[in-house]
Design an enzyme around this catalytic site. Structure first.
Site, short mmCIF file in Angstrom:
data_model
loop_
_atom_site.label_atom_id
_atom_site.label_comp_id
_atom_site.label_asym_id
_atom_site.label_seq_id
_atom_site.Cartn_x
_atom_site.Cartn_y
_atom_site.Cartn_z
N THR A 173 6.72 7.75 11.90
CA THR A 173 5.78 7.87 12.99
C THR A 173 6.58 8.24 14.23
O THR A 173 7.80 8.15 14.22
CB THR A 173 5.10 6.50 13.23
OG1 THR A 173 4.69 5.95 11.99
CG2 THR A 173 3.89 6.61 14.14
N GLY B 57 -2.85 4.54 7.69
CA GLY B 57 -1.85 3.49 7.82
C GLY B 57 -2.08 2.65 9.05
O GLY B 57 -3.22 2.42 9.49
N ASP B 58 -1.00 2.20 9.66
CA ASP B 58 -1.10 1.30 10.81
C ASP B 58 -1.25 2.02 12.14
O ASP B 58 -1.74 1.44 13.12
CB ASP B 58 0.15 0.41 10.88
CG ASP B 58 1.41 1.22 11.11
OD1 ASP B 58 1.78 1.99 10.20
OD2 ASP B 58 2.03 1.09 12.18
N ILE C 298 6.10 1.29 7.06
CA ILE C 298 5.11 1.41 5.99
C ILE C 298 3.86 0.62 6.39
O ILE C 298 3.85 -0.62 6.40
CB ILE C 298 5.68 0.92 4.66
CG1 ILE C 298 6.90 1.78 4.29
CG2 ILE C 298 4.63 0.99 3.55
CD1 ILE C 298 7.58 1.37 3.01
N ARG D 250 -5.86 8.45 3.14
CA ARG D 250 -5.09 7.23 3.44
C ARG D 250 -4.90 7.07 4.94
O ARG D 250 -4.56 8.02 5.65
CB ARG D 250 -3.73 7.31 2.73
CG ARG D 250 -2.82 6.11 3.00
CD ARG D 250 -1.82 6.37 4.10
NE ARG D 250 -0.88 5.25 4.28
CZ ARG D 250 0.01 5.18 5.27
NH1 ARG D 250 0.07 6.14 6.16
NH2 ARG D 250 0.82 4.14 5.35
#
Length: 298
Positions: free
Chosen positions: A181, A211-212, A233, A209
């Site tokens: 990121t 993610g955060d 991750i 998908r």
């Protein structure tokens, strides 16, 4: 009367990246400072810094975003937040050059998060042009990923390679890169805070998908006592609400350096994770992997 503080911008280029890429993070941090010096807000500075990282091409965001498993789709996430109430995010957006600018535009709508086709349609309504470019670097990274998925070594810690074939949800048949990121946290001279983050997603991953990065409290958080950005991750980061957890420690009086180190230590050593943060007096960055990063002050 508000006490004058030292304007600070901290940037990162993703946990697991190379410190050889610190130069891009320094450029981005100085770009953010220049935006502050030109009269921009803390949020403007954070977004300007992340745009510089998105445009660099070496980081997994914007122009450097990883290809999805089909070798042609690019899905990106981004988010922004400041201590004055601004909040905006996009998830699984395609065909835009700078997702973080779309996230900033969302702060002016009735919503805080738009995803997928709706996010892309909003981008067109807001005036962002169609952009879909794939570099040789991205193609080479995808080829290495395909080779890894065809072997016995897991491409993602704790996940069998076969799972991506078993649950394949792309239009093309399965044919058998890394998760990172970019982000920036800012404190301006008046004590306002902001955070911005962007990612080209995780590889390998199924279509859709998230993610955060665009999840408030997980990949990012900003409040009256500081700002935090997380990289790594996402499937592990969200389980700890890592950005807000670190922010809460800072707001409770913990030093920023101690808070980011404690946050990284919450995750197992085999899971890539990095945290950058800024508080009222200090700033810090820490990762359990190499992580390109930089700090600039004025």
């Amino acid at each position: 009367m508000t006490r004058q503080l030292q304007a600070t911008v901290v940037t990162h280029g993703g946990a697991g990246g190379s410190r050889d890429q610190d130069d891009g993070c320094r450029f981005a941090a100085n770009t953010g400072l220049d935006r502050l010096a030109g009269g921009g807000s803390a949020l403007d500075a954070a977004v300007s810094a992340v745009v510089a990282l998105e445009d660099d091409g070496r980081y997994n965001a914007g122009s450097g975003s990883v290809l999805c498993l089909d070798g042609r789709t690019i899905e990106m996430d981004a988010a922004v937040m400041d201590s004055q109430g601004a909040l905006g995010a996009v998830a699984c957006i395609q065909r835009v050059k700078n997702p973080v600018l779309v996230a900033q535009a969302i702060t002016r709508t009735p919503h805080w998060l738009l995803a997928g086709e709706g996010a892309e349609r909003f981008a067109r309504t807001a005036g962002f042009a169609i952009h879909h470019a794939i570099s040789e670097r991205q193609r080479a990274k995808h080829a290495r990923l395909m080779a890894t998925l065809g072997g016995s070594e897991p491409a993602t810690p704790g996940v069998a390679n076969r799972a991506f074939k078993d649950y394949w949800n792309y239009d093309t048949p399965p044919a058998f890169t890394p998760c990172d990121t970019v982000g920036a946290v800012v404190r301006d001279a008046a004590g306002n805070f902001a955070v911005a983050g962007s990612t080209g997603g995780s590889a390998p991953s199924l279509l859709g998908r998230v993610g955060d990065t665009p999840i408030i409290g997980s990949g990012f958080y900003a409040g009256a006592e500081g700002a935090v950005a997380v990289t790594g991750i996402g499937e592990h980061i969200v389980r700890h609400l890592l950005a807000h957890t670190v922010y809460a420690w800072i707001a409770g009086g913990m030093g920023v350096d101690e808070a980011v180190r404690r946050g990284v230590d919450l995750l197992p050593q085999e899971i890539d994770v990095g945290v950058i943060a800024v508080g009222r007096e200090d700033a810090a960055m820490h990762s359990n992997r190499e992580m390109p990063c930089a700090e600039a002050r004025a």
